[in-house]
Design a protein around this motif. Structure first.
Motif, mmCIF file in Angstrom:
data_model
loop_
_atom_site.group_PDB
_atom_site.id
_atom_site.type_symbol
_atom_site.label_atom_id
_atom_site.label_comp_id
_atom_site.label_asym_id
_atom_site.label_seq_id
_atom_site.Cartn_x
_atom_site.Cartn_y
_atom_site.Cartn_z
ATOM 1 N N ASN A 260 8.425 22.371 30.078
ATOM 2 C CA ASN A 260 8.884 21.673 28.675
ATOM 3 C C ASN A 260 10.093 20.923 29.030
ATOM 4 O OD1 ASN A 260 6.540 22.834 27.658
ATOM 5 N ND2 ASN A 260 7.549 24.639 26.898
ATOM 6 N N ILE A 261 11.064 21.666 29.449
ATOM 7 C CA ILE A 261 12.228 20.812 29.919
ATOM 8 C C ILE A 261 12.019 19.493 30.790
ATOM 9 C CG2 ILE A 261 14.412 21.052 31.051
ATOM 10 C CD1 ILE A 261 14.338 24.103 30.424
ATOM 11 N N ARG A 262 11.363 19.621 31.600
ATOM 12 C CA ARG A 262 11.094 18.357 32.647
ATOM 13 C C ARG A 262 10.292 17.374 31.859
ATOM 14 N NH1 ARG A 262 9.650 21.317 38.552
ATOM 15 N NH2 ARG A 262 11.971 21.498 38.988
ATOM 16 N N ASN A 263 9.206 17.746 31.035
ATOM 17 C CA ASN A 263 8.374 16.976 30.260
ATOM 18 C C ASN A 263 9.257 16.106 29.136
ATOM 19 O OD1 ASN A 263 6.004 15.601 29.717
ATOM 20 N ND2 ASN A 263 5.917 16.833 27.856
ATOM 21 N N ILE B 152 10.232 12.189 28.582
ATOM 22 C CA ILE B 152 10.079 11.429 27.278
ATOM 23 C C ILE B 152 11.254 10.854 27.022
ATOM 24 C CG2 ILE B 152 9.586 11.766 25.130
ATOM 25 C CD1 ILE B 152 7.772 14.119 25.859
ATOM 26 N N GLN B 153 12.338 11.644 27.231
ATOM 27 C CA GLN B 153 13.755 10.954 26.745
ATOM 28 C C GLN B 153 14.149 9.757 27.505
ATOM 29 O OE1 GLN B 153 16.303 13.977 27.083
ATOM 30 N NE2 GLN B 153 15.691 15.267 25.369
ATOM 31 N N GLY C 211 4.273 13.431 23.922
ATOM 32 C CA GLY C 211 4.269 13.703 25.576
ATOM 33 C C GLY C 211 2.964 14.451 25.967
ATOM 34 N N ASP C 212 2.048 14.941 24.916
ATOM 35 C CA ASP C 212 0.652 15.654 25.233
ATOM 36 C C ASP C 212 -0.294 14.560 25.475
ATOM 37 O OD1 ASP C 212 1.809 18.141 24.795
ATOM 38 O OD2 ASP C 212 0.719 18.483 22.766
ATOM 39 N N VAL D 120 2.926 9.099 21.866
ATOM 40 C CA VAL D 120 4.096 8.475 21.825
ATOM 41 C C VAL D 120 4.886 9.176 20.396
ATOM 42 C CG1 VAL D 120 5.733 6.408 21.710
ATOM 43 C CG2 VAL D 120 3.745 6.594 23.242
ATOM 44 N N SER D 121 3.869 9.065 19.408
ATOM 45 C CA SER D 121 4.464 9.552 18.162
ATOM 46 C C SER D 121 3.504 9.725 17.103
ATOM 47 C CB SER D 121 5.361 8.382 17.549
ATOM 48 O OG SER D 121 4.776 7.525 17.302
#
Length: 288
Positions: free
Chosen positions: A89-92, A96-97, A152-153, A174-175
């Motif tokens: 999750n951190i890497r994903n 995304i950031q 991100g999914d 994206v959103s």
């Protein structure tokens, strides 16, 4: 000087890796204790020559001890798996950031295909507790109607390819706009240009599984043989209508899929392997 987002993410990952290292050592100790407890239980059963109350009580206590040791080992294993999920999750989130900041990395299609394959192989496996049923988005179990895919999914998205033609493609969220019930998604192979972004109604987006199902413990969470599905055609980013020729037999195996193909006399392609993550319920094309 404030730390950069990359440095913070790297520190968070390192902290969890350190926890995993400690947990693995703890698991080994508990596994040894659990094996010893089972050996003691086996020896007591083999040596049992009567059924007096003392012997029965001893066996009962050994059973309780073995169960408790196994549960402690399970708890540590689940804690380690949770740390692994947190690292993913951190890497994903960092990826995304970076994308939102405009730092998009150019990736060739061949590299994307390898990444998609690796992503499917490392998708978490659902390992339920006693009588626990697989949740939504595990294997073939679809998302609830109220579910909204996270930023991100990966999803299957029905997009216009040319005038009058639409295809289901593999895309990344994206959103999501709660007021319009519409997603913004990026075509995974076209995210470098503006044409790869699509604004779609919720019914045109199908969330992909977030966990793999284990055929040996949860066969009902897989599509059975003969089911009509949508599946990602190997080495492409498009979903096509297909039939399950053979479901996975183990948690490491893929589906055997027959794609509709009129160039073959039978009307279907030869069997092709497709990972659980990329096989979903068939959807009818709908107008926005």
């Amino acid at each position: 000087m404030p730390f950069s987002a990359d440095a913070i993410a790297a520190q968070q990952v390192q902290e969890r890796l350190k926890s995993i290292h400690q947990l693995v050592q703890d698991i080994e100790k508990k596994r040894h204790a659990s094996e010893q407890g089972i050996n003691n239980l086996q020896k007591a059963q083999d040596a049992q020559d009567d059924k007096n109350s003392h012997t029965q009580m001893k066996l009962k206590n050994l059973y309780k001890s073995a169960i408790n040791q196994a549960e402690q080992e399970e708890e540590s294993i689940r804690a380690a798996l949770q740390k692994i999920a947190e690292i993913r999750n951190i890497r994903n989130e960092r990826r995304i950031q970076a994308r939102n900041a405009g730092n998009k990395e150019s990736i060739r299609q061949g590299a994307w295909m390898k990444m998609l394959s690796h992503s499917a192989q490392t998708l978490p496996l659902f390992v339920g507790k006693i009588n626990e049923k697989p949740p939504a988005l595990c294997g073939a179990i679809p998302a609830h109607s109220f579910y909204v895919a996270k930023v991100g999914d990966m999803v299957a998205a029905l997009v216009k390819v040319t005038e009058g033609e639409e295809n289901w493609i593999l895309a990344e969220v994206v959103s999501y706009n709660q007021h319009t019930n519409k997603y913004e998604v990026d075509d995974i192979l076209e995210e470098q240009n503006e044409k790869g972004r699509h604004c779609l109604s919720k019914r045109r987006v199908v969330p992909l599984p977030l966990m793999r199902a284990n055929p040996e413990t949860d066969p009902s969470a897989l599509f059975p043989q003969g089911t009509i599905v949508m599946a990602l055609f190997p080495q492409t980013s498009c979903f096509y209508k297909a039939i399950v020729n053979k479901p996975p037999a183990t948690h490491m195996e893929d589906y055997e899929i027959l794609f509709e193909d009129q160039t073959y006399q039978e009307g279907y392609s030869p069997p092709l392997l497709v990972a659980q993550r990329y096989v979903i319920s068939v959807k009818q094309k709908q107008k926005s």
